[in-house]
Design a protein around this motif. Structure first.
Motif, mmCIF file in Angstrom:
data_model
loop_
_atom_site.group_PDB
_atom_site.id
_atom_site.type_symbol
_atom_site.label_atom_id
_atom_site.label_comp_id
_atom_site.label_asym_id
_atom_site.label_seq_id
_atom_site.Cartn_x
_atom_site.Cartn_y
_atom_site.Cartn_z
ATOM 1 N N UNK A 1 -28.511 -35.942 95.214
ATOM 2 C CA UNK A 1 -29.066 -35.651 93.892
ATOM 3 C C UNK A 1 -29.282 -34.297 94.175
ATOM 4 N N UNK A 2 -28.878 -33.612 93.218
ATOM 5 C CA UNK A 2 -29.210 -32.048 93.058
ATOM 6 C C UNK A 2 -29.919 -31.717 91.669
ATOM 7 N N UNK A 3 -30.889 -30.650 91.753
ATOM 8 C CA UNK A 3 -31.682 -30.419 90.290
ATOM 9 C C UNK A 3 -31.962 -28.915 90.420
ATOM 10 N N UNK A 4 -31.554 -28.232 89.468
ATOM 11 C CA UNK A 4 -31.916 -26.772 89.275
ATOM 12 C C UNK A 4 -32.701 -26.430 87.977
ATOM 13 N N UNK A 5 -33.563 -25.808 87.867
ATOM 14 C CA UNK A 5 -34.338 -25.495 86.613
ATOM 15 C C UNK A 5 -34.800 -23.799 86.636
ATOM 16 N N UNK A 6 -34.752 -23.442 85.467
ATOM 17 C CA UNK A 6 -35.274 -22.192 85.125
ATOM 18 C C UNK A 6 -36.675 -22.192 84.930
ATOM 19 N N UNK A 7 -37.330 -21.100 85.117
ATOM 20 C CA UNK A 7 -38.541 -20.893 85.044
ATOM 21 C C UNK A 7 -38.939 -19.460 84.440
ATOM 22 N N UNK A 8 -39.993 -19.373 83.491
ATOM 23 C CA UNK A 8 -40.344 -17.832 82.981
ATOM 24 C C UNK A 8 -40.843 -17.125 84.052
ATOM 25 N N UNK A 9 -40.345 -15.822 83.801
ATOM 26 C CA UNK A 9 -40.959 -14.897 85.086
ATOM 27 C C UNK A 9 -40.160 -13.386 84.829
ATOM 28 N N UNK A 10 -40.503 -12.600 85.588
ATOM 29 C CA UNK A 10 -39.880 -11.262 85.428
ATOM 30 C C UNK A 10 -39.331 -10.973 87.006
ATOM 31 N N UNK A 11 -38.010 -10.648 87.078
ATOM 32 C CA UNK A 11 -37.166 -10.210 88.142
ATOM 33 C C UNK A 11 -37.433 -8.825 88.185
ATOM 34 N N UNK A 12 -38.321 -8.467 89.326
ATOM 35 C CA UNK A 12 -38.259 -7.127 89.865
ATOM 36 C C UNK A 12 -37.087 -6.533 90.682
ATOM 37 N N UNK A 13 -36.699 -7.383 91.589
ATOM 38 C CA UNK A 13 -35.751 -7.304 92.567
ATOM 39 C C UNK A 13 -34.943 -8.638 92.744
ATOM 40 N N UNK A 14 -33.531 -8.479 92.527
ATOM 41 C CA UNK A 14 -32.797 -9.612 92.579
ATOM 42 C C UNK A 14 -32.755 -10.177 94.102
#
Length: 371
Positions: free
Chosen positions: A51-64
């Motif tokens: 079983x695999x789960x991925x989700x996106x969250x709100x936020x700011x990417x300062x450095x990848x």
């Protein structure tokens, strides 16, 4: 990697993906959550290879970047931080620093390069239903799966699409639960068995209503659920599911219609007298006086109660495991229920006129002459 997000968003994301973190494994990476910051978005992933789960969250990417953190330890830290913004930084020595107000926590991590991403699923075969409908389907069938790994197919549920109707079936050898749902549009024929664990975890994550959709994609070996900002991929169970069509066409000689809550109350009271080790049945007698008589007699004591019903057909005396009856009645949303019976040795069927649900329950053998 450097990111900034709210604690509430990070906590929710961790809660979602943690359901796919392996608890029993010799591979430490499977006990981790991957945080990946790329393209201006923050993605969380967990994958136990079933079983695999991925989700996106709100936020700011300062450095990848990306990093794998031990799921339980990281979750515990985040949960106990103040309700504020969280900054997360990682360095080349595989140390992650978490800042929140006056708190600074340094935790070990692993390279994200070793993490197993979710497999790509071909999106040729799919259906779309509402999140609320899928959640209800799972709630109304999941209790009938088996927890015995020796009968692996019984630990999952059949998802079958035919003539634009989705049928979901679960069984454990003593009972069968079925939910039928009409689908919109033109849908391909599909027949797969989905692990019960997958469905249980999905039901905990789904939060949308009747207007919020979930897309379900089917491949030879996997099933993919997509909704909101979340993707869930699960392996399917292999094998030919049990043929249950003959069970659905069982004749009946008796039909009993009862108020659901009143029937549940009587069965609940009777269950008090049955210990788990007893395996004693409740005895149901249906007479021609439009009453149902429910009796139980054990070492703890006895109970006799009658319930007013509507009845068609013959008289009957039949024994049941009260838990199986209660499990079915609890998930039925109708105020009144109809129970179809043939004789004391044949299964009873609880269904509605539209046949959107079926609950088939095997009786327990009793000496009817005693009653």
């Amino acid at each position: 990697m450097r990111i900034k997000c709210k604690k509430s968003d990070l906590s929710e994301g961790i809660s979602i993906v943690s359901k796919a973190v392996s608890n029993k494994t010799t591979m430490p990476i499977l006990q981790c959550i991957l945080i990946e910051a790329t393209g201006g978005r923050i993605k969380l992933i967990a994958n136990d290879l079933e079983l695999g789960i991925e989700t996106y969250i709100e936020g700011t990417v300062i450095e990848e970047g990306k990093i794998a953190l031990e799921a339980k330890f990281f979750s515990d830290i985040v949960r106990k931080l103040p309700e504020s913004d969280i900054n997360i930084e990682t360095n080349s020595d595989y140390k992650t620093t978490v800042y929140c107000e006056k708190t600074k926590a340094v935790v070990p991590c692993r390279s994200g390069e070793d993490f197993s991403y979710l497999p790509d699923i071909e999106k040729e075969k799919s259906i779309v239903i509402s999140q609320m409908t899928l959640r209800d389907i799972i709630r109304q069938t999941i209790f009938s799966i088996s927890d015995n790994e020796n009968t692996r197919l019984m630990t999952g549920e059949l998802f079958e699409v035919k003539n634009n109707k989705l049928s979901v079936v679960s069984l454990d050898g003593h009972r069968i639960s079925i939910r039928n749902v009409e689908l919109k549009g033109d849908n391909p024929d599909i027949k797969v068995v989905v692990p019960g664990k997958t469905l249980q975890e999905i039901s905990k994550i789904l939060s949308g209503g009747i207007d919020d959709e979930v897309s379900i994609f089917f491949s030879d070996n996997n099933i993919l659920f997509e909704f909101d900002d979340t993707r869930i991929v699960s392996r399917l169970l292999e094998g030919e599911y049990f043929k249950i069509s003959q069970m659905l066409s069982i004749d009946h000689k008796i039909v009993v219609r009862s108020d659901k809550r009143e029937l549940m109350s009587v069965i609940d009271r009777a269950s008090i007298f049955i210990q788990e080790t007893d395996k004693k049945p409740i005895v149901v007698s249906v007479k021609n006086d439009n009453n149902m008589y429910i009796r139980v007699d054990t070492n703890l004591g006895s109970l006799n109660e009658e319930l007013e019903i509507e009845k068609e057909g013959e008289e009957i005396i039949i024994g049941f495991n009260p838990k199986f009856l209660m499990d079915a009645l609890r998930v039925i949303d109708d105020d009144k229920v109809s129970i179809y019976m043939y004789d004391s040795k044949s299964p009873c069927i609880i269904k509605n006129p539209e046949e959107t649900y079926f609950y088939i329950i095997l009786p327990i053998n009793i000496n009817t002459s005693v009653y």
